[in-house]
Scaffold this motif. Structure first.
Motif, PDB file in Angstrom:
ATOM      1  N   THR A 137       6.156   0.258  -3.548  1.00 60.74           N
ATOM      2  CA  THR A 137       6.247   0.720  -4.755  1.00 60.74           C
ATOM      3  C   THR A 137       7.004   1.944  -5.094  1.00 60.74           C
ATOM      4  O   THR A 137       6.896   2.788  -6.045  1.00 60.74           O
ATOM      5  CB  THR A 137       4.719   0.869  -5.359  1.00 60.74           C
ATOM      6  N   SER A 195       1.755  11.660 -10.922  1.00 60.76           N
ATOM      7  CA  SER A 195       2.887  11.570 -10.115  1.00 60.76           C
ATOM      8  C   SER A 195       3.519  13.014 -10.298  1.00 60.76           C
ATOM      9  O   SER A 195       4.260  13.420  -9.427  1.00 60.76           O
ATOM     10  CB  SER A 195       3.836  10.518 -10.457  1.00 60.76           C
ATOM     11  N   THR A 248       4.895   4.501 -13.717  1.00 60.65           N
ATOM     12  CA  THR A 248       3.755   3.818 -14.515  1.00 60.65           C
ATOM     13  C   THR A 248       2.422   4.531 -14.260  1.00 60.65           C
ATOM     14  O   THR A 248       1.225   4.420 -14.713  1.00 60.65           O
ATOM     15  CB  THR A 248       3.437   2.361 -14.099  1.00 60.65           C
ATOM     16  N   GLU A 249       2.571   5.607 -13.233  1.00 60.71           N
ATOM     17  CA  GLU A 249       1.259   6.385 -12.892  1.00 60.71           C
ATOM     18  C   GLU A 249       0.228   5.314 -12.078  1.00 60.71           C
ATOM     19  O   GLU A 249      -0.892   5.864 -12.137  1.00 60.71           O
ATOM     20  CB  GLU A 249       0.629   7.009 -13.996  1.00 60.71           C
ATOM     21  N   ARG A 250       0.534   4.328 -11.515  1.00 57.88           N
ATOM     22  CA  ARG A 250      -0.321   3.702 -10.936  1.00 57.88           C
ATOM     23  C   ARG A 250      -0.061   3.529  -9.516  1.00 57.88           C
ATOM     24  O   ARG A 250      -0.761   2.584  -8.660  1.00 57.88           O
ATOM     25  CB  ARG A 250      -0.400   2.156 -11.558  1.00 57.88           C
ATOM     26  N   THR A 251       0.982   3.956  -8.807  1.00 58.66           N
ATOM     27  CA  THR A 251       1.317   3.786  -7.665  1.00 58.66           C
ATOM     28  C   THR A 251       0.759   4.857  -6.469  1.00 58.66           C
ATOM     29  O   THR A 251       0.859   4.589  -5.137  1.00 58.66           O
ATOM     30  CB  THR A 251       2.832   3.945  -7.419  1.00 58.66           C
ATOM     31  N   ARG A 252       0.265   5.879  -7.227  1.00 57.59           N
ATOM     32  CA  ARG A 252      -0.441   6.800  -6.125  1.00 57.59           C
ATOM     33  C   ARG A 252       0.652   7.927  -5.603  1.00 57.59           C
ATOM     34  O   ARG A 252       0.332   8.787  -4.840  1.00 57.59           O
ATOM     35  CB  ARG A 252      -1.250   6.348  -5.023  1.00 57.59           C
ATOM     36  N   GLN A 283       8.562   2.122 -11.015  1.00 59.17           N
ATOM     37  CA  GLN A 283       7.065   1.866 -10.712  1.00 59.17           C
ATOM     38  C   GLN A 283       6.245   3.264 -10.628  1.00 59.17           C
ATOM     39  O   GLN A 283       5.491   3.241 -11.077  1.00 59.17           O
ATOM     40  CB  GLN A 283       6.994   1.127  -9.254  1.00 59.17           C
TER      41      GLN A 283
END
Length: 209
Positions: A72, A127, A80-84, A77
């Motif tokens: 990711t 992020s 989206t602020e969901r990948t850590r 990706q």
């Protein structure tokens, strides 16, 4: 081209910012030779890269992503602020010229605001968090000691929120690399990053190229 950072960069330049006056680290990495690596995250990687490219002893700076997985580690990706992941930079430096502790001092004094939680300036989300990704136990010990030192000195009006994390670094897409140098008139660079570069040169003249 997809923008990495907020469109809030449009508009007139921000007033030049000054460096935060902070002490040098009381503890530093010792006894290392040859090229070393530091990975730091402090908001949009364009400005972080631009600051550290101007430091004597820094051989290269790469923009990228740290704290998540390879699968990711792409801008689409990560945004989206969901990948850590955190937007981060990988610095290759010569410890005979500039130390790890000195890089941390620049990081905390001019490259970003370590009291902003999950944002930097106009850029919002985890992020853009403030984080250090040590490459070995010595770097981790120095980073932890310096955060504690700055906290005890009350160097900032608000608590430091910089995290010490772990994880690999993945280079960002080619269009992000050397962005400030290739696009010096970009509105975001003019408003948010030129003041950081000026603050670095003013506060650390002996370290500026």
């Amino acid at each position: 081209m997809v923008s990495a950072c907020s469109d809030a960069g449009a508009g007139p330049p921000a007033a030049p910012g000054g460096a935060v006056r902070i002490p040098a680290p009381a503890k530093d990495v010792q006894g290392v030779r040859g090229p070393q690596v530091a990975v730091l995250a402090g908001g949009c990687f364009w400005g972080m890269e631009a600051v550290f490219e101007g430091v004597k002893g820094v051989r290269s700076v790469t923009s990228g992503y740290a704290g998540g997985t390879r699968e990711t580690a792409t801008y689409d990706q990560v945004s989206t602020e969901r990948t850590r992941h955190a937007e981060a930079i990988r610095i290759v430096y010569d410890p005979a010229v500039v130390s790890y502790g000195t890089l941390l001092r620049i990081f905390f004094a001019v490259a970003h605001d370590p009291t902003q939680l999950n944002y930097q300036g106009p850029d919002k989300g985890p992020s853009y968090r403030s984080a250090i990704f040590p490459r070995d136990p010595a770097q981790r010990a120095v980073a932890a000691a310096y955060i504690a030192q700055l906290g005890a000195a009350r160097a900032y009006p608000r608590p430091i929120v910089t995290r010490i994390e772990q994880g690999p670094f993945y280079p960002a897409e080619g269009y992000h690399q050397d962005f400030a140098r290739r696009h010096p008139s970009h509105p975001y660079i003019v408003r948010w990053d030129h003041p950081k570069i000026a603050a670095f040169r003013a506060a650390f003249p002996a370290l500026a190229r």
